[in-house]
Design an enzyme around this catalytic site. Sequence first.
Site, PDB file in Angstrom:
ATOM      1  N   GLU A   3       0.808  -1.224   0.000  1.00 32.30           N
ATOM      2  CA  GLU A   3       0.000   0.000   0.000  1.00 32.30           C
ATOM      3  C   GLU A   3       0.843   1.277   0.000  1.00 32.30           C
ATOM      4  O   GLU A   3       0.768   2.102   0.931  1.00 32.30           O
ATOM      5  CB  GLU A   3      -0.954   0.003   1.197  1.00 32.30           C
ATOM      6  CG  GLU A   3      -1.909  -1.166   1.205  1.00 32.30           C
ATOM      7  CD  GLU A   3      -2.955  -1.112   2.315  1.00 32.30           C
ATOM      8  OE1 GLU A   3      -3.903  -1.915   2.258  1.00 32.30           O
ATOM      9  OE2 GLU A   3      -2.834  -0.267   3.228  1.00 32.30           O
ATOM     10  N   GLU A  54      -5.280  -8.824   0.580  1.00 28.89           N
ATOM     11  CA  GLU A  54      -5.976  -8.488   1.833  1.00 28.89           C
ATOM     12  C   GLU A  54      -7.442  -8.262   1.531  1.00 28.89           C
ATOM     13  O   GLU A  54      -7.801  -7.667   0.508  1.00 28.89           O
ATOM     14  CB  GLU A  54      -5.431  -7.202   2.483  1.00 28.89           C
ATOM     15  CG  GLU A  54      -4.076  -7.331   3.108  1.00 28.89           C
ATOM     16  CD  GLU A  54      -3.606  -6.024   3.756  1.00 28.89           C
ATOM     17  OE1 GLU A  54      -4.467  -5.230   4.218  1.00 28.89           O
ATOM     18  OE2 GLU A  54      -2.390  -5.799   3.788  1.00 28.89           O
TER      19      GLU A  54
END
Length: 464
Positions: A166, A365
């Site tokens: 991220e 995720e």
Amino acid sequence: MDYTFPKDFWWGSSASGPQTEGRFAGDGKGDNIWDYWYQQEPEKFFDGVGPDVASQVYTKYQEDIALMKEIGHNSFRTSIQWSRLIPAGTGAVNPEAVKFYNAYIDELIANDIEPFINLYHFDMPMPLQEKGGWLNRETVTAYVSFAKTCFELFGDRVKKWFTHNEPIVPVEGGYLYQFHYPNIIDMKKAVAVGYHETLASAKAIAAYHDMNLGGEIGIILNLTPSYPRDPQNPEDVQAAIMADAFFNRSFLDPAVKGEFPAELVTVVKELGMLPEIKDGDLETIRQNTVDLLGINYYQPRRVKAKETPKDPQAAPMPDDYFDNYEMPGRKMNPYRGWEIYEKGIYDILTNTRENYGNIPCFISENGMGVEGEARFKNADGVIEDDYRIDFIKDHLRYVHQAIEEGTDCRGFHMWTCMDNWSWTNAYKNRYGFISVDLDHEGARKIKKSGRWFKTVADQNGFDD
């Protein structure tokens, strides 16, 4: 309906070093920005719980891996803490860290769980942050050296590597919206941070490929599909395009296509915020795209044409180009304040197939954080988290549909395996298949969702 997934599908979960390992006397770990921020302002962290506690994986990894196996994992992602392996960010390697990561990786493999290893998960070593962190181009060089060290030490066994988790989050959190250290608002600095992260990723990919270690290297991106309030309104559509350029394509395009989105480049140029681009940088980014894309999906982004005035105290900001839109009747996770929109995962996967060359990918995720989960314990002390089972099922149906339509999606990793520390939220919201009792030395207990996940992994799918 029978939801059967492709052969050798990756079933497992994800975590990170700074959120799980903890700190212990004699472990040799150096401070990173989270250690420092907690020392300076512990009141910013929920219940005053800092990263020194985490989930104690440093001492409990064998127990944890046995539990992973018990709930059906064939793969697991975590990260190597830069500040543990190279405490000063550059220079000497910590032998205690090498011992720990070797043992951790070997234990995973011994239990038939493939290690997926990420290199950077928001945990800048403090000595580098004091020199500017990702603002300083020297950090790119230091990061590539760190990456090479990891490849040399562990690349004989680890065959799935990821450069960043991220990377938009250090940009947003640290330099735009004040939820990560250094907690400032400065879009020019945000642009420089994003550029250096992208360059560092490309250079690490080049280094890995040069070493011919026989594995794959990718990146993990949190993708939040941008939906316009009114798809028939050109201004709303343009707002969604801009939001997508800022928060998704800013890293997705260079990672997969080797180039930055034109809309973003135009804005940065107009604002006079182009970072320093040296000869060869853009070619390095163009030549060194990812082998594999990890996709983190939690929520959509809904936007509309800009209707509110720009904030003169903060401008310029990405929000100058759109307003957020709260769709009436949306389904919410009230604990996290996030919309639950399962079809978003399908839209992301379809986008990778249609617009990104069907890059090999996996869901790295997906998860549901819930506060106060202890209230769902049964008489045996097991948390009956049926809401998490339903959440995963509802997303897996859409993953299955995308695969049936041809998307090259190779796995599903849940966030997370056992409840872990989550930045300033600490343990406020729990995400794990396995509970962690902080009041009883971090004792573990498999939740109902963990037992359910075992049946899914064993059957390579589920029946509805």
